[in-house]
Motif scaffolding. Sequence first.
Motif, PDB file in Angstrom:
ATOM      1  N   UNK A   1       0.680  -1.297  -0.010  1.00 38.65           N
ATOM      2  CA  UNK A   1       0.029  -0.117  -0.247  1.00 38.65           C
ATOM      3  C   UNK A   1       0.745   1.316   0.073  1.00 38.65           C
ATOM      4  N   UNK A   2       1.805   1.340   0.932  1.00 39.52           N
ATOM      5  CA  UNK A   2       2.724   2.336   0.821  1.00 39.52           C
ATOM      6  C   UNK A   2       3.480   2.600  -0.327  1.00 39.52           C
ATOM      7  N   UNK A   3       4.028   1.492  -0.918  1.00 42.37           N
ATOM      8  CA  UNK A   3       4.597   1.718  -2.376  1.00 42.37           C
ATOM      9  C   UNK A   3       3.731   2.168  -3.483  1.00 42.37           C
ATOM     10  N   UNK A   4       2.579   1.645  -3.340  1.00 39.70           N
ATOM     11  CA  UNK A   4       1.551   2.216  -4.535  1.00 39.70           C
ATOM     12  C   UNK A   4       1.084   3.560  -4.161  1.00 39.70           C
ATOM     13  N   UNK A   5       0.933   4.114  -2.965  1.00 40.56           N
ATOM     14  CA  UNK A   5       0.606   5.491  -2.777  1.00 40.56           C
ATOM     15  C   UNK A   5       1.678   6.339  -3.144  1.00 40.56           C
ATOM     16  N   UNK A   6       2.962   5.747  -2.676  1.00 43.78           N
ATOM     17  CA  UNK A   6       4.236   6.715  -3.066  1.00 43.78           C
ATOM     18  C   UNK A   6       4.195   6.939  -4.389  1.00 43.78           C
ATOM     19  N   UNK A   7       3.906   5.776  -5.298  1.00 45.00           N
ATOM     20  CA  UNK A   7       4.251   5.862  -6.769  1.00 45.00           C
ATOM     21  C   UNK A   7       3.055   6.777  -7.158  1.00 45.00           C
ATOM     22  N   UNK A   8       1.863   6.756  -6.747  1.00 50.48           N
ATOM     23  CA  UNK A   8       0.656   7.747  -7.153  1.00 50.48           C
ATOM     24  C   UNK A   8       1.189   8.985  -7.101  1.00 50.48           C
ATOM     25  N   UNK A   9       2.013   9.517  -5.656  1.00 52.88           N
ATOM     26  CA  UNK A   9       2.285  10.478  -5.189  1.00 52.88           C
ATOM     27  C   UNK A   9       3.222  11.112  -6.337  1.00 52.88           C
ATOM     28  N   UNK A  10       4.190  10.411  -6.458  1.00 56.36           N
ATOM     29  CA  UNK A  10       5.020  10.992  -7.430  1.00 56.36           C
ATOM     30  C   UNK A  10       4.953  11.050  -9.103  1.00 56.36           C
ATOM     31  N   UNK A  11       3.971  10.193  -9.168  1.00 59.08           N
ATOM     32  CA  UNK A  11       3.200  10.724 -10.532  1.00 59.08           C
ATOM     33  C   UNK A  11       2.187  11.776 -10.731  1.00 59.08           C
TER      34      UNK A  11
ATOM     35  N   UNK B   1      13.580   6.483  -2.387  1.00 62.68           N
ATOM     36  CA  UNK B   1      13.816   7.730  -1.431  1.00 62.68           C
ATOM     37  C   UNK B   1      12.498   8.174  -0.781  1.00 62.68           C
ATOM     38  N   UNK B   2      11.612   8.231  -1.529  1.00 59.01           N
ATOM     39  CA  UNK B   2      10.269   8.531  -0.652  1.00 59.01           C
ATOM     40  C   UNK B   2       9.610   7.707   0.362  1.00 59.01           C
ATOM     41  N   UNK B   3       9.940   6.319  -0.003  1.00 57.13           N
ATOM     42  CA  UNK B   3       9.561   5.206   0.980  1.00 57.13           C
ATOM     43  C   UNK B   3      10.496   5.403   2.485  1.00 57.13           C
ATOM     44  N   UNK B   4      11.883   5.663   2.056  1.00 58.95           N
ATOM     45  CA  UNK B   4      12.850   5.755   3.267  1.00 58.95           C
ATOM     46  C   UNK B   4      12.827   7.111   4.072  1.00 58.95           C
ATOM     47  N   UNK B   5      12.564   8.369   3.176  1.00 63.31           N
ATOM     48  CA  UNK B   5      12.498   9.345   3.996  1.00 63.31           C
ATOM     49  C   UNK B   5      11.179   9.871   4.287  1.00 63.31           C
ATOM     50  N   UNK B   6      10.199   9.555   3.886  1.00 61.73           N
ATOM     51  CA  UNK B   6       8.838  10.152   3.871  1.00 61.73           C
ATOM     52  C   UNK B   6       7.705   9.371   4.063  1.00 61.73           C
ATOM     53  N   UNK B   7       7.968   7.988   4.455  1.00 64.64           N
ATOM     54  CA  UNK B   7       6.925   7.103   4.731  1.00 64.64           C
ATOM     55  C   UNK B   7       5.786   7.450   5.652  1.00 64.64           C
TER      56      UNK B   7
ATOM     57  N   UNK C   1      -0.505  12.947  -0.160  1.00 66.81           N
ATOM     58  CA  UNK C   1       0.387  13.419  -1.452  1.00 66.81           C
ATOM     59  C   UNK C   1       0.874  14.806  -1.441  1.00 66.81           C
ATOM     60  N   UNK C   2       0.467  15.707  -1.016  1.00 63.98           N
ATOM     61  CA  UNK C   2       1.240  16.963  -0.840  1.00 63.98           C
ATOM     62  C   UNK C   2       2.098  17.122   0.423  1.00 63.98           C
ATOM     63  N   UNK C   3       1.998  16.230   1.372  1.00 62.25           N
ATOM     64  CA  UNK C   3       2.919  16.003   2.393  1.00 62.25           C
ATOM     65  C   UNK C   3       3.971  15.310   1.902  1.00 62.25           C
ATOM     66  N   UNK C   4       3.744  14.316   1.213  1.00 59.50           N
ATOM     67  CA  UNK C   4       4.902  13.568   0.618  1.00 59.50           C
ATOM     68  C   UNK C   4       5.887  14.273  -0.309  1.00 59.50           C
ATOM     69  N   UNK C   5       5.143  15.083  -1.072  1.00 57.37           N
ATOM     70  CA  UNK C   5       5.885  16.203  -2.029  1.00 57.37           C
ATOM     71  C   UNK C   5       6.704  16.779  -1.309  1.00 57.37           C
ATOM     72  N   UNK C   6       6.052  17.553  -0.162  1.00 52.94           N
ATOM     73  CA  UNK C   6       6.758  18.806   0.666  1.00 52.94           C
ATOM     74  C   UNK C   6       7.831  18.072   1.443  1.00 52.94           C
ATOM     75  N   UNK C   7       7.906  16.804   1.874  1.00 55.64           N
ATOM     76  CA  UNK C   7       8.842  16.067   2.564  1.00 55.64           C
ATOM     77  C   UNK C   7      10.074  15.744   1.739  1.00 55.64           C
ATOM     78  N   UNK C   8       9.582  15.393   0.217  1.00 50.57           N
ATOM     79  CA  UNK C   8      10.857  14.955  -0.633  1.00 50.57           C
ATOM     80  C   UNK C   8      11.448  16.551  -0.965  1.00 50.57           C
ATOM     81  N   UNK C   9      10.826  17.460  -0.928  1.00 46.82           N
ATOM     82  CA  UNK C   9      11.592  18.854  -1.336  1.00 46.82           C
ATOM     83  C   UNK C   9      12.219  19.121   0.050  1.00 46.82           C
ATOM     84  N   UNK C  10      11.729  19.008   1.064  1.00 40.17           N
ATOM     85  CA  UNK C  10      12.297  19.379   2.166  1.00 40.17           C
ATOM     86  C   UNK C  10      13.784  18.451   2.451  1.00 40.17           C
ATOM     87  N   UNK C  11      13.650  17.258   2.215  1.00 37.55           N
ATOM     88  CA  UNK C  11      14.762  16.288   2.278  1.00 37.55           C
ATOM     89  C   UNK C  11      15.463  16.054   1.085  1.00 37.55           C
ATOM     90  N   UNK C  12      15.786  17.022   0.245  1.00 35.62           N
ATOM     91  CA  UNK C  12      16.263  16.801  -1.105  1.00 35.62           C
ATOM     92  C   UNK C  12      17.656  16.623  -0.904  1.00 35.62           C
TER      93      UNK C  12
END
Length: 90
Positions: A11-21, A39-45, A51-62
């Motif tokens: 579920x986490x993988x599918x959600x992250x993939x959707x968020x990234x797309x 990276x999204x799974x490791x840093x922002x799981x 989705x907006x929080x995953x995106x913000x997390x990825x940018x914050x932890x760039x």
Amino acid sequence: MTRYRTIVSLFAFATTAFALQTSPGLAFSSEAQQMCTGDAMRLCSNEIPDIPRVRACMVQKRAEVSPGCRAVMDREHAATTSRKREAAAQ
């Protein structure tokens, strides 16, 4: 318990993939999805499935993302910035 972890992981993988797309700030192509999902799974799981929080997390932890993901993020950010400049100039 193992089955539960497998289901949660899928579920986490599918959600992250959707968020990234679908993240407009990171306009995720299939290359970005491939390079950044881990990276999204490791840093922002902990932000999944928001989705907006995953995106913000990825940018914050760039600075912590893998070099391949960072390269894709930089390239897609540059393309987005360029399109915005072109639109503003018209």
